[in-house]
Scaffold this motif. Structure first.
Motif, PDB file in Angstrom:
ATOM      1  N   LEU A 146      35.877 -12.634  43.988  1.00 58.86           N
ATOM      2  CA  LEU A 146      35.060 -11.655  44.704  1.00 58.86           C
ATOM      3  C   LEU A 146      33.927 -11.188  43.804  1.00 58.86           C
ATOM      4  O   LEU A 146      34.133 -10.959  42.609  1.00 58.86           O
ATOM      5  CB  LEU A 146      35.921 -10.468  45.138  1.00 58.86           C
ATOM      6  N   ILE A 169      35.882 -10.057  54.746  1.00 58.56           N
ATOM      7  CA  ILE A 169      35.770  -9.318  53.487  1.00 58.56           C
ATOM      8  C   ILE A 169      34.649  -8.294  53.582  1.00 58.56           C
ATOM      9  O   ILE A 169      34.813  -7.135  53.195  1.00 58.56           O
ATOM     10  CB  ILE A 169      35.555 -10.285  52.306  1.00 58.56           C
ATOM     11  N   TYR A 183      43.793  -6.077  48.462  1.00 59.70           N
ATOM     12  CA  TYR A 183      43.409  -7.463  48.761  1.00 59.70           C
ATOM     13  C   TYR A 183      44.605  -8.322  49.164  1.00 59.70           C
ATOM     14  O   TYR A 183      44.569  -9.005  50.176  1.00 59.70           O
ATOM     15  CB  TYR A 183      42.686  -8.083  47.568  1.00 59.70           C
ATOM     16  N   LEU A 201      43.934  -8.804  53.062  1.00 56.29           N
ATOM     17  CA  LEU A 201      42.992  -9.910  53.278  1.00 56.29           C
ATOM     18  C   LEU A 201      43.540 -11.274  52.862  1.00 56.29           C
ATOM     19  O   LEU A 201      43.288 -12.267  53.538  1.00 56.29           O
ATOM     20  CB  LEU A 201      41.677  -9.628  52.542  1.00 56.29           C
TER      21      LEU A 201
END
Length: 89
Positions: free
Chosen positions: A51, A16, A32, A36
């Motif tokens: 986050l 990240i 995202y 990720l």
């Protein structure tokens, strides 16, 4: 990256942070689920809302239905190399 995120997700935090360093926080939030979140197949990753730079007033997450659709798509993708067929065949 905050210590809390690093403590809770020690394997995911470097990925990240690297994405934030290369592209910025806005890009990470916008991409995202595509870039990720799939890491969650092999390591423990946070939900987008966890986050430290996520702002619920400025950003959206996916719904439960969209998440189910995403998981079904991943399952079809993984099935293809095992069977050697295209989805729907």
């Amino acid at each position: 990256m905050t210590d809390l995120l690093t403590d809770d997700y020690p394997e995911a935090a470097p990925y990240i942070q690297q994405a934030v360093d290369e592209h910025g926080e806005a890009w990470v939030l916008d991409h995202y689920y595509e870039q990720l979140y799939p890491l969650g197949q092999v390591i423990n990753v946070p939900e987008k809302e966890e986050l430290p730079f996520y702002d619920e007033d400025a950003h959206e997450t996916i719904t439960k239905e969209e998440r189910a659709e995403m998981y079904q798509g991943w399952a079809k993708y993984r099935e293809n190399p095992r069977t050697g067929t295209k989805p729907g065949e």
